[in-house]
Design a protein around this motif. Structure first.
Motif, PDB file in Angstrom:
ATOM      1  N   TYR B 191      19.768  -9.631  75.728  1.00 27.84           N
ATOM      2  CA  TYR B 191      18.748  -8.909  76.483  1.00 27.84           C
ATOM      3  C   TYR B 191      17.425  -9.678  76.435  1.00 27.84           C
ATOM      4  O   TYR B 191      17.023 -10.202  75.392  1.00 27.84           O
ATOM      5  CB  TYR B 191      18.527  -7.505  75.884  1.00 27.84           C
ATOM      6  N   TRP B 192      16.743  -9.701  77.567  1.00 24.23           N
ATOM      7  CA  TRP B 192      15.493 -10.470  77.645  1.00 24.23           C
ATOM      8  C   TRP B 192      14.436  -9.924  76.691  1.00 24.23           C
ATOM      9  O   TRP B 192      13.595 -10.672  76.196  1.00 24.23           O
ATOM     10  CB  TRP B 192      14.944 -10.455  79.074  1.00 24.23           C
ATOM     11  N   VAL B 193      14.455  -8.601  76.453  1.00 24.28           N
ATOM     12  CA  VAL B 193      13.443  -8.047  75.537  1.00 24.28           C
ATOM     13  C   VAL B 193      13.591  -8.631  74.121  1.00 24.28           C
ATOM     14  O   VAL B 193      12.603  -8.841  73.432  1.00 24.28           O
ATOM     15  CB  VAL B 193      13.472  -6.500  75.483  1.00 24.28           C
ATOM     16  N   ALA B 195      14.708 -11.669  73.552  1.00 25.49           N
ATOM     17  CA  ALA B 195      14.182 -13.031  73.690  1.00 25.49           C
ATOM     18  C   ALA B 195      12.659 -13.006  73.662  1.00 25.49           C
ATOM     19  O   ALA B 195      12.016 -13.851  73.036  1.00 25.49           O
ATOM     20  CB  ALA B 195      14.693 -13.651  74.985  1.00 25.49           C
ATOM     21  N   SER B 196      12.062 -12.006  74.334  1.00 26.80           N
ATOM     22  CA  SER B 196      10.603 -11.898  74.366  1.00 26.80           C
ATOM     23  C   SER B 196      10.043 -11.720  72.960  1.00 26.80           C
ATOM     24  O   SER B 196       8.999 -12.278  72.625  1.00 26.80           O
ATOM     25  CB  SER B 196      10.164 -10.712  75.236  1.00 26.80           C
TER      26      SER B 196
END
Lengths: 166, 367
Positions: B191-193, B195-196
């Motif tokens: 999930y990109w969150v 990664a963020s």
């Protein structure tokens, strides 16, 4: 070709700017911004809003829809978002060139009220020093830091450098 | 002596505990076997807040979930959880054997069997991948979050799926540096969150990169990584040395489905699910009557889905034993609908594709 956020986890300037409400709303007081760009099966934010301003999802994979005009800036959503993707910005807080941002923080040791901490951007770069106005500990174990920051960095500052472990 | 519980559940992770909650709740004598020191499976090290549906404890930290799952049934005399107990065999007369706390062999002949054994970590080939300091990411998470042991001082993560991203974040929370996250694909798999979160910690995510070799004499002292081309071959001249004293492999999971094979359940190789999985109907029953599947052993997915599959297997099992379950048909449908909903988005595409390959038409279809 994969997009920037797909490659790095860092959104583009356009994506970031799209999270802000209109100027009139910004001048009224604190509001939430949701930096959730990917349709994943996740919905705790909906129930986290005590006023129901994050709309119920038709499908659990939907992106959250926040009624920013009505948002009271209470910040209940910050610590309940598993993605740590919700922040509160208050451009009416502090002096002319100052603003407050509330961010989720999951690192020990915690800073204390009135400490000066190093505020970071989405890529972990140092942006400015920030004063800790409040350290809000919640049931979820996710602390919310209230930071006084230079107003010009409201779109940049999204983290605090973890303090060295004791 | 052979024990004869109504239900035997192999595996006390999210799927197995959710199944036990249902079977015990419905009044079935239930035995749960688990090889660990405490129940919960991989939940016991998941210190992050869960995704998924509010109904399946999203927003709650994984470490809290086993207790919640067991809250309603932990005092029931119908439930027996045997820890440090490993199921070791299935015999043609329906007997399951298990090694109990390294001391003795137990035998069970349950009326129904739910297999929720989960998955194991995969590895990849590179020189020195057997050197001390090369870990599975899940092992690192166990060391850190269960035993409070630091795996090293500076790690290199291989794999930017959810496990690679989450464990990188948790390493940093433990005060351990992460040099980089290396990912062969051209994009982040998790999930990109997540990664963020690690981007904010200045941990670089290097897509289209791979590990060439681990460096060191007796233990890891570094690694060589390189960019890869469209054919996944290292591009000469792009090699560089990363300083690290451990390497974490987060390169996928593979279902631990051996028991199904012993029970002669029909199996199918599903790449989307990480390996061989049993065919199953919509009630989670396999091609061998009375044997059910739930959780990652039926296909690698999220804990939220495992909990729902466990509940579905649990109520289906109890119903097939003739237990009175109020509103059985409605609950069965709700659980199935919820699985469909969780899997319905873009990130659920490979799950939908995998499910389509291991369905058998239900004999006991309801509703």
């Amino acid at each position: 070709m994969a997009s920037q956020i797909e490659r790095t986890g860092v959104p583009t300037k356009e994506q970031i700017e799209s999270t802000l409400p209109g100027d009139e709303r910004r001048a009224k007081g604190p509001y939430a911004v949701i930096e959730c760009w990917q349709e994943i099966p996740c919905d705790p934010c909906v129930a986290s809003c005590p006023f129901g301003y994050i709309a119920p999802m038709k499908n659990i994979n939907d992106l959250p829809k926040l009624d920013q005009e009505s948002c009271t800036g209470c910040g209940n959503c910050i610590a309940l978002c598993p993605g740590l993707a919700i922040f509160i910005i208050d451009e009416t807080f502090g002096g002319e060139d100052e603003a407050m941002i509330r961010i989720p923080h999951e690192f020990a040791p915690l800073p204390e009220k009135e400490d000066i901490v190093r505020a970071l951007d989405r890529e972990g770069n140092y942006v400015a020093d920030a004063e800790v106005v409040r350290v809000q500990k919640g049931k979820s174990g996710c602390t919310v830091l209230h930071l006084l920051i230079p107003k010009k960095f409201i779109l940049d500052i999204r983290a605090v450098e973890p303090l060295p472990m004791r | 002596m052979i024990a004869t519980p109504e239900v035997l559940i192999v595996g006390g992770g999210p799927a197995g505990l959710a199944a036990a909650r249902e079977t015990v709740g419905a009044g079935c004598d239930t035995v749960v076997l688990d090889d660990a020191l405490e129940p919960g499976g991989q939940l016991v090290k998941q210190t992050h807040k869960f995704f998924g549906s509010e109904m399946e404890y999203a927003g709650v930290r994984g470490i809290k979930i086993p207790e919640i799952l067991l809250r309603e049934v932990s005092d029931s005399p119908k439930l027996k959880i045997l820890l440090r107990t490993t199921a070791s065999g299935y015999y043609e007369d329906g007997v399951v054997t298990a090694i109990f706390q390294d001391k003795k062999v137990l035998k069970f002949k349950p009326k129904k069997l739910i297999i929720a054994t989960g998955a194991q970590e995969k590895t990849i080939l590179f020189p020195n991948n057997d050197m001390p300091g090369v870990y599975g990411a899940g092992a690192v998470q166990t060391l850190m979050n269960v035993y409070g042991v630091a795996p090293g001082t500076r790690g290199l993560m291989i794999g930017a799926g959810n496990i690679g991203l989450i464990v990188s974040y948790q390493l940093r929370q433990a005060g351990i540096a992460v040099a980089a996250v290396v990912e062969a694909l051209d994009r982040i798999g998790g999930y990109w969150v997540h990664a963020s979160k690690i981007a904010r910690l200045k941990i670089p995510i290097l897509t289209r990169h791979t590990i060439i070799e681990a460096l060191g004499e007796e233990n890891v002292t570094g690694a060589i990584i390189a960019q890869i081309d469209d054919n996944w071959l290292p591009i000469p001249g792009t090699e560089r040395e990363i300083e690290c004293d451990f390497i974490c492999l987060a390169v996928g999971l593979s279902p631990l489905s051996d028991l199904f094979r012993l029970a002669e359940c029909e199996m199918v190789f599903v790449p989307e699910f990480g390996g061989d999985v049993p065919l199953r109907d919509t009630n989670m029953e396999t091609s061998t009557k009375g044997i059910y599947v739930a959780g990652d052993v039926g296909g690698i997915e999220e804990a939220s889905s495992a909990i729902i599959e466990g509940a579905l297997a649990g109520i289906s099992t109890a119903f097939s034993l003739g237990k009175n379950i109020p509103d059985y048909e409605r609950r069965n449908r709700e659980l199935r609908d919820e699985l469909v909903s969780l899997r319905s988005g873009p990130v659920g595409e490979h799950i939908r594709s995998g499910i389509a390959k291991c369905r058998i038409s239900a004999k006991t279809e309801v509703g």
